[in-house]
Design an enzyme around this catalytic site. Structure first.
Site, PDB file in Angstrom:
ATOM      1  CB  CYS A 134      -1.090   6.905   2.046  1.00 44.96           C
ATOM      2  SG  CYS A 134      -2.119   5.859   3.084  1.00 44.96           S
TER       3      CYS A 134
ATOM      4  CD  GLU B 221      -1.805   2.303   1.735  1.00 43.53           C
ATOM      5  OE1 GLU B 221      -1.556   3.243   0.944  1.00 43.53           O
ATOM      6  OE2 GLU B 221      -1.834   2.432   2.958  1.00 43.53           O
TER       7      GLU B 221
END
Length: 579
Positions: free
Chosen positions: A366, A332
């Site tokens: 993120c 990720e």
């Protein structure tokens, strides 16, 4: 406005009293009496703790809006302010020595939070040897036993909340509220994955086949998983990766970010305290290049879970490709995350969500908003109001509960953002930058900044911090805007602000993005509710906190048995229907 909404509702008294098709006795009936007769109130209004029903208990929150709670929290944190922590390589319960380095508070670089020891090659070799050996018995351990360890970990995380909050605030520079929220997420990960594992691994899946034959699908742990976590979520992502791998039947070598080993060490101690055997879970803090070079080149590892930068994920992928076996990389990474508004958007909601998404945690998520697309006809108004909100933001030490914007993780992070802003001064337009008026004891603070671009292509990389870019567009260009977002290659989060259903549907269908948020902020995904993860340059999937995550940590095995060889199909012979 409230009265207009209430009285205008289809179920309101004023709406129904004019409807001749509704009996007047029904209109004037006592709603409380109706509820008592038809259903238990508890089934209609679920308490927060019972939000997820029989599946799992919801994590406990802390109401910092309660002045008494806030006062107590501040007093307790002051008592922990002078405490220091220590992180060491921990293999099979044994502490390894080596060169150490100091950990400083990003908000006050004069304040030492603790120290950490780098994991040298002897510790790395021992971790691999122990984890590989333990994998043989751990994969066969009862899944209910593994899940019970996670449930106990959740309890310990909540019991040690205050210490973990202090660590998060001082080591990672998080605000008190963000630290509290992160602990809740870690608790949710433990309970969600515990329940998911029981559903997935308790019994084999019986497959339909011909009579005289039995077919079953089993799932087991793959072996040794290396879990590499980031500094921006030193508890939630660290715990999420490790517990998912463990409960799926894998042994784990946990490698935390070099910036936040102290928080990770405390989490490891709690996991061991919860019952996870010391030979099943190893801990290697230190330099990622050194540890990665040794661990990721070893054929005894069976998988890697990584959250971090795209560049590092690509390096890991290339290194794993050299192994004789093809093993999974669950990655990720970041995103060039966009919020797309149209002229129908509710302006107050849009402004609030844009500011929260871009500047919460100093943009060090993120999922954080990086680019806001605004239609020409509303752009000036929205920009002016965003600037007005930015002027109210408080940038200071996160140990102060009034703080809105915390520091960046390091002076190097500030340098990179400063270089980006200076480049944009030549190529774009700086609309506003917050002035850092307060006396700050660290070079890690960076002022929230608003920049106007002419094209998304002006951004060649993710800028990890409190910088929001604005791009204007015409209504007729909506489809091309979606194409531009897809062309960036990133696909993590997307915000849509519109009150036109057809537009929302079109954007959602065409956007190649993992998580889409409509008319709300685009951060703080909730475990089991908003499974999180991207595609393209933003990750491999499956989504963390989702129903398919644990499957990537396991191997499937089909067992086919010829039951006719031992006397035929017993169930068929026992059938009393005569068929």
């Amino acid at each position: 406005v409230r009265r207009l909404l209430e009285n205008g509702a289809n179920t309101s008294f004023i709406n129904q009293v004019e409807n001749s098709g509704i009996n007047i006795k029904k209109v004037i009936a006592d709603p409380v009496t109706y509820l008592q007769k038809t259903a238990k109130l508890s089934t209609l209004c679920v308490l927060p703790k019972e939000l997820y029903g029989q599946q799992r208990i919801n994590s406990e929150g802390v109401n910092l809006a309660d002045l008494q709670v806030l006062k107590q929290c501040q007093q307790d944190l002051v008592q922990l302010k002078a405490r220091t922590w220590h992180a060491t390589p921990l293999v099979n319960g044994k502490v390894f020595t080596g060169p150490d380095y100091k950990i400083f508070n990003p908000a006050d670089i004069q304040q030492i939070v603790g120290s950490a020891i780098d994991s040298e090659q002897n510790a790395q070799a021992a971790a691999l040897r122990v984890a590989y050996s333990a994998a043989k018995h751990w994969r066969l351990a009862a899944v209910k036993k593994r899940a019970a360890y996670l449930q106990k970990t959740a309890e310990l995380l909540e019991e040690n909340r205050l210490e973990l909050v202090s660590l998060c605030v001082r080591e990672a520079g998080k605000t008190i509220q963000d630290a509290q929220t992160e602990i809740r997420e870690a608790v949710d990960f433990c309970r969600y994955y515990a329940q998911s594992a029981i559903e997935l691994f308790s019994q084999p899946l019986n497959l339909t086949g011909p009579t005289g034959e039995k077919n079953q699908l089993y799932q087991y742990g793959r072996g040794v998983f290396v879990c590499i976590s980031p500094w921006n979520f030193p508890i939630a992502i660290f715990i999420g990766q490790v517990t998912a791998a463990l409960v799926s039947g894998n042994t784990v070598i946990a490698k935390p970010a070099r910036q936040t080993p102290l928080t990770a060490m405390r989490c490891i101690q709690l996991l061991h305290q919860a019952g996870i055997p010391v030979d099943v879970l190893q801990f290697l803090p230190g330099d990622g290049n050194s540890i990665g070079k040794h661990l990721l080149a070893d054929k005894r590892i069976s998988g890697v879970a990584f959250t971090g930068s795209l560049a590092t994920a690509q390096l890991i992928n290339q290194q794993l490709a050299k192994l004789p076996c093809i093993i999974p990389l669950i990655a990720e990474t970041g995103g060039q995350n966009v919020m797309l508004a149209d002229s129908s958007a509710h302006s107050e909601q849009l402004i609030q969500d844009a500011v929260q998404s871009a500047f919460n945690s100093a943009g060090q998520r993120c999922s954080a908003l990086r680019v806001l697309f605004l239609p020409h006809q509303i752009a000036d108004n929205i920009i002016n109001r965003i600037i007005a909100v930015m002027q109210q933001l408080i940038v200071t030490d996160p140990q102060d509960y009034t703080t809105d914007i915390c520091p960046l993780i390091s002076p190097d992070a500030v340098r990179q953002l400063t270089e980006h802003v200076e480049t944009m001064r030549e190529q774009a337009k700086i609309l506003f930058q917050v002035q850092l008026h307060r006396q700050l004891n660290s070079p890690c603070f960076f002022p929230p900044t608003l920049i106007e671009l002419s094209s998304l292509t002006q951004l060649t990389q993710e800028n990890f911090g409190p910088v929001l870019h604005i791009i204007r567009y015409h209504d007729a260009e909506l489809e091309s805007v979606v194409d531009a977002i897809n062309s960036s290659g990133y696909g993590l989060t997307l915000g849509i602000h519109s009150r036109i259903s057809s537009k929302i549907k079109m954007i959602a269908e065409h956007a190649k993005v993992g998580n889409i948020y409509v008319n709300r902020n685009m951060i703080s995904a909730v475990v089991g509710v908003q499974p999180f993860g991207g595609m393209g340059l933003s990750g491999t999937g499956p989504k963390a906190g989702g129903p398919h995550y644990l499957q990537r940590f396991s191997n499937e095995q089909t067992v086919t048995t010829n039951t006719a060889a031992i006397g035929g199909n017993v169930s068929l012979l026992a059938n009393k229907s005569g068929a």
